[in-house]
Write an enzyme that holds these catalytic residues in place. Structure first.
Site, PDB file in Angstrom:
ATOM      1  N   CYS A  78       0.863  -1.183   0.000  1.00 51.04           N
ATOM      2  CA  CYS A  78       0.000   0.000   0.000  1.00 51.04           C
ATOM      3  C   CYS A  78       0.897   1.229   0.000  1.00 51.04           C
ATOM      4  CB  CYS A  78      -0.976  -0.018   1.175  1.00 51.04           C
ATOM      5  SG  CYS A  78      -0.399   0.762   2.691  1.00 51.04           S
ATOM      6  N   CYS A 112       2.929  24.678 -12.905  1.00 54.84           N
ATOM      7  CA  CYS A 112       3.638  23.441 -13.212  1.00 54.84           C
ATOM      8  C   CYS A 112       3.449  23.099 -14.686  1.00 54.84           C
ATOM      9  CB  CYS A 112       3.102  22.319 -12.322  1.00 54.84           C
ATOM     10  SG  CYS A 112       3.887  20.751 -12.636  1.00 54.84           S
TER      11      CYS A 112
HETATM   12  P1  ATP Z   1      -0.529  23.067 -10.966  1.00 52.55           P
HETATM   13  O1  ATP Z   1       0.451  21.966 -10.719  1.00 52.55           O
HETATM   14  O2  ATP Z   1       0.019  24.147 -11.790  1.00 52.55           O
HETATM   15  O3  ATP Z   1      -1.193  23.560  -9.701  1.00 52.55           O
HETATM   16  P2  ATP Z   1      -3.002  21.696 -11.468  1.00 52.55           P
HETATM   17  O4  ATP Z   1      -3.818  22.602 -10.618  1.00 52.55           O
HETATM   18  O5  ATP Z   1      -3.623  21.150 -12.710  1.00 52.55           O
HETATM   19  O6  ATP Z   1      -1.664  22.435 -11.885  1.00 52.55           O
HETATM   20  P3  ATP Z   1      -2.061  19.082 -10.898  1.00 52.55           P
HETATM   21  O7  ATP Z   1      -0.874  18.762 -10.083  1.00 52.55           O
HETATM   22  O8  ATP Z   1      -1.962  18.914 -12.350  1.00 52.55           O
HETATM   23  O9  ATP Z   1      -2.499  20.549 -10.519  1.00 52.55           O
HETATM   24  O10 ATP Z   1      -3.334  18.259 -10.403  1.00 52.55           O
HETATM   25  C1  ATP Z   1      -3.585  17.919  -9.079  1.00 52.55           C
HETATM   26  C2  ATP Z   1      -5.042  18.162  -8.789  1.00 52.55           C
HETATM   27  O11 ATP Z   1      -5.363  17.508  -7.554  1.00 52.55           O
HETATM   28  C3  ATP Z   1      -5.363  19.630  -8.624  1.00 52.55           C
HETATM   29  O12 ATP Z   1      -6.466  19.967  -9.437  1.00 52.55           O
HETATM   30  C4  ATP Z   1      -5.718  19.741  -7.145  1.00 52.55           C
HETATM   31  O13 ATP Z   1      -6.719  20.706  -6.893  1.00 52.55           O
HETATM   32  C5  ATP Z   1      -6.192  18.342  -6.807  1.00 52.55           C
HETATM   33  N1  ATP Z   1      -6.041  17.997  -5.386  1.00 52.55           N
HETATM   34  C6  ATP Z   1      -4.905  18.003  -4.669  1.00 52.55           C
HETATM   35  N2  ATP Z   1      -5.135  17.673  -3.380  1.00 52.55           N
HETATM   36  C7  ATP Z   1      -6.479  17.464  -3.273  1.00 52.55           C
HETATM   37  C8  ATP Z   1      -7.354  17.109  -2.186  1.00 52.55           C
HETATM   38  N3  ATP Z   1      -6.884  16.935  -0.947  1.00 52.55           N
HETATM   39  N4  ATP Z   1      -8.677  16.975  -2.437  1.00 52.55           N
HETATM   40  C9  ATP Z   1      -9.159  17.186  -3.680  1.00 52.55           C
HETATM   41  N5  ATP Z   1      -8.391  17.516  -4.746  1.00 52.55           N
HETATM   42  C10 ATP Z   1      -7.064  17.674  -4.549  1.00 52.55           C
HETATM   43 ZN    ZN Z   2       0.534  -0.927   3.907  1.00 50.22          ZN
END
Ligand code: ATP
Ligand code: ZN
Length: 270
Positions: free
Chosen positions: A192, A216
């Site tokens: 896991c 990013c």
């Molecule tokens: P950047 O890296 O520029 O912020 P992004 O917003 O598209 O770009 P990514 O890393 O591509 O981010 O995608 C990760 C996604 O996961 C994001 O849309 C973020 O809001 C979401 N996310 C992260 N943590 C959580 C959480 N705890 N609950 C719900 N969604 C989450």
């Molecule tokens: Zn485990």
């Protein structure tokens, strides 16, 4: 354009035409069963939005989408969101785009943070909802895809899936977009996410001090492109850790060991 291609419309109005691509690939025999499957996607960013779009185009039965964020102009390099969707929640904007692509997919939008108490509760109850597969035991979805960008959220998906005995996949794209990882997690059978913590976490560094500010550039298509160019995709198997810190993981490990005779008998019968 103002020109309307009627031939395209006729094909599009038939839900089964969407399954033709899968049929023609000839890789899966029972390709039409994809319409019976439910997939939950946590994080609708660079990886999650592309995964959602691919599954939608393949004719998946039902998609559950989770994200707490709103669409920003900075997300436009992601290919998926449109400028007029800036300000909408990512999950609502995704439902809009995906239902345009394929109206036959049942789409559920959950704008929430899975790491909060309330968010986790809603996350769990939505995964347990078995309206779509009333006869089946346990979870109400077939697969959970973790497409988040932080360790804390991954650990929460791990917790939920260990509790529900739910198979899931974890993904990560490196910040420079040139590499990434995919991990299949089957509770009790494979490691896991807590069984083998990443080195930075094991060494006790707070990830918030590691995260850099700004936009990013990494996203699923760029990373897939680079990996295809290098033709390099190492794979390995990871066994569960009997000393895992996650109690639900240890329970699943015990069950998996107890079920070994039944598995062996089934394998022999084949
Ligand atoms: P950047 O890296 O520029 O912020 P992004 O917003 O598209 O770009 P990514 O890393 O591509 O981010 O995608 C990760 C996604 O996961 C994001 O849309 C973020 O809001 C979401 N996310 C992260 N943590 C959580 C959480 N705890 N609950 C719900 N969604 C989450
Ligand atoms: Zn485990």
């Amino acid at each position: 354009s103002k020109v309307k291609d009627m031939s395209a419309e006729v094909v599009d109005s038939n839900p089964y035409s969407r399954l033709m691509a899968l049929q023609r690939m000839g890789i899966v025999q029972n390709y039409e069963r994809i319409r019976e499957f439910s997939v939950a996607i946590v994080g609708i960013g660079g990886v999650g939005s592309v995964a959602a779009e691919m599954l939608t185009r393949c004719g998946i039965g039902r998609l559950l989408l989770y994200d707490y964020d709103k669409v920003e102009l900075a997300n436009m390099n992601r290919l998926f969101f449109r400028p007029e969707q800036v300000g909408m929640t990512k999950t609502d904007a995704a439902v809009q785009t995906l239902s345009d692509i394929n109206p036959d997919v049942a789409l559920e939008s959950y704008t929430l943070n899975i790491t909060t108490l309330q968010g986790f509760e809603t996350f769990m109850s939505s995964l347990k909802n078995k309206t779509f597969c009333p006869s089946e035991e346990g979870s109400g979805v077939d697969l959970v895809l973790s497409c988040v960008d932080n360790y804390e959220a991954r650990m929460v998906v791990n917790q939920a899936c260990n509790e529900l005995n739910q198979t899931w996949m974890e993904s990560g794209v490196s910040e420079d977009a040139v590499s990434g990882h995919i991990q299949l997690l089957v509770p009790g059978e494979t490691a896991c996410f807590a069984c083998a913590p990443p080195l930075v976490v094991a060494s006790g560094v707070d990830e918030r001090t590691l995260k850099r500010e700004g936009v990013c550039a990494a996203s699923l298509p760029t990373t897939m492109g680079y990996n295809a160019l290098k033709d390099f995709f190492p794979t390995m198997e990871m066994k569960p850790n009997p000393q895992c810190s996650n109690a639900a993981c240890l329970e699943r490990q015990k069950e998996y060991i107890l079920a070994k005779p039944a598995r062996d008998a089934a394998a022999k019968a084949k």
